[in-house]
Scaffold this motif. Sequence first.
Motif, PDB file in Angstrom:
ATOM      1  N   MET A   1      33.118  43.099  45.846  1.00 25.31           N
ATOM      2  CA  MET A   1      33.516  43.615  44.535  1.00 25.31           C
ATOM      3  C   MET A   1      34.351  42.539  43.841  1.00 25.31           C
ATOM      4  O   MET A   1      35.082  41.796  44.496  1.00 25.31           O
ATOM      5  CB  MET A   1      34.339  44.892  44.695  1.00 25.31           C
TER       6      MET A   1
ATOM      7  N   CYS B   1      40.271  44.642  40.307  1.00 31.85           N
ATOM      8  CA  CYS B   1      39.747  45.966  40.646  1.00 31.85           C
ATOM      9  C   CYS B   1      40.714  46.643  41.609  1.00 31.85           C
ATOM     10  O   CYS B   1      41.563  45.983  42.201  1.00 31.85           O
ATOM     11  CB  CYS B   1      38.355  45.860  41.300  1.00 31.85           C
TER      12      CYS B   1
ATOM     13  N   GLU C   1      46.081  47.801  41.246  1.00 36.58           N
ATOM     14  CA  GLU C   1      44.886  46.951  41.287  1.00 36.58           C
ATOM     15  C   GLU C   1      45.213  45.581  41.888  1.00 36.58           C
ATOM     16  O   GLU C   1      46.355  45.128  41.841  1.00 36.58           O
ATOM     17  CB  GLU C   1      44.340  46.731  39.871  1.00 36.58           C
TER      18      GLU C   1
END
Lengths: 302, 302
Positions: free
Chosen positions: B82, B86, B158
């Motif tokens: 990913m 994030c 995050e």
Amino acid sequence: MTADWIAADWGTSHLRVWLMAADGAVLDRRSSADGMGKLAPDEFEPALLRLVGDALPDGRRIPVLICGMAGSKQGWSEAPYMAVPCAAPNGGDALAVATTDPRLDVHILPGLKQTRPADVMRGEETQIAGFIALNPGFDGVVCLPGTHCKWAHVSAREIVSFRTFMTGELFALIAGQSVLRHSVAICGWDDDAFASAIEEGISRPAAVAATLFSLRAESLLDDLSPETARARLSGLLIGMEIGAAKPYWLGREVAIIGDDALAGPYRQALVAQAVPVTLTDAERMTLEGLRAAYRHLKETSQ
Amino acid sequence: MTADWIAADWGTSHLRVWLMAADGAVLDRRSSADGMGKLAPDEFEPALLRLVGDALPDGRRIPVLICGMAGSKQGWSEAPYMAVPCAAPNGGDALAVATTDPRLDVHILPGLKQTRPADVMRGEETQIAGFIALNPGFDGVVCLPGTHCKWAHVSAREIVSFRTFMTGELFALIAGQSVLRHSVAICGWDDDAFASAIEEGISRPAAVAATLFSLRAESLLDDLSPETARARLSGLLIGMEIGAAKPYWLGREVAIIGDDALAGPYRQALVAQAVPVTLTDAERMTLEGLRAAYRHLKETSQ
């Protein structure tokens, strides 16, 4: 074939000898893998005889002048370091080593040491001596790329100071044994990538441990070519070294002693910094250095 | 003993599992040397069964949530990275892996990637997730010392950005396989030497390849103790890293996740720069991260 004397470069991994005529000509060049690293002290004489025994005449002692790691503590016999600043060691400084075979008259040249910053060399001082013999008026810096790259300031036929960088050994360990081994090619090159990496190594040396990992990440994420990765790894490490060696090369002439594969990248990096560079052949300088040292040995023993 | 679900940290060299009760308690902790590095894709399921087979009930599928290198391209099955920024990957992001044994319900968490500078992590994101779960209001930097030390900027739950330094791997290669192996102890320490070397690594990073060779020279010339050499080698490399990571730690709170042996030197180096540092345990953070990710997995599958 009978030699008048024998010149020898006895390093960690190799033994290289030249059978010399009285007029200084080379009668033969031979080498073996009997490096210092794999020999116990009593195995040096047999290793030498295996390589040159057939060229020794009966009833006469043949001088053998050796430079390199054979003179280290783990070598044949320890030839203590000479301290810089000094002229390169000559035959008169060499350590005489007793042998069993009466035809051998062995002398080992010492290496050089420096107190601050602490540093040592064994073997490169003879290449520098060869360079000085051929260029007696040289005032500048001699750079000897290799596993342990040396930068030596030479002036008035003396070695004034020097500094060793483990750059070559770091390259080999990182390319061959770190996680980057999956991303770095064994051979191949990329000139532009090397040039950029030199600049990055000079300008951001502290980040090199992160920049190196980026090569791995780029190989995983962006299919970075292994040849480009190899050139960038080399450029980053040599760039760091060029940056740190600036007090050596700034405003001075630089002579690089080394094989093309090693000397080429250093030349490219220095030329990019607008440094005047000349290239010379490492093996030739070793032989010239041994020749110069032998002249003193002969004079001393006559 | 029957587990409700199984948490697993599957790294390059080790597999570590926790048998978990429905209330989140740890029933058992087990480990084996079946790391990703020595397994072909079809050998992962048997390796897992060897370690936990006895804890699987008949007639029911037990969720197994895995983080780490098992999800890499060379692992069991590739769980694509990913991209940061994030939130740390959770159970809903995990890759479901088909198994032969009907009692297994395997999910592998993805790692993280960053485009510029290119970087990747697999496993550390779960430790960071554990840290965030325990410290939801944290705004600062998480530092994870190790073979490949990670610095991650965490804000608003995050992972904003991160950077990997190969410092630990460089230390191991240089101490164990370079010419310094003769001069550097396998264990032992010298706090003052470490502190000075940190400062030298920060202030003169480009010269590190020369400063390292000086350790060898000082050992030959001045009998430098191998324990002091070890602390100086560590200090030089960590000092370089601390210097380059300044954009991460400057003006921020730093949480170090790691074992004492690794985290201690980093803490000492950061405290010397007047950085506020807290230490947390790596294994606990891994387990907390897997627990947090499992909550999502359970919700998703209900």
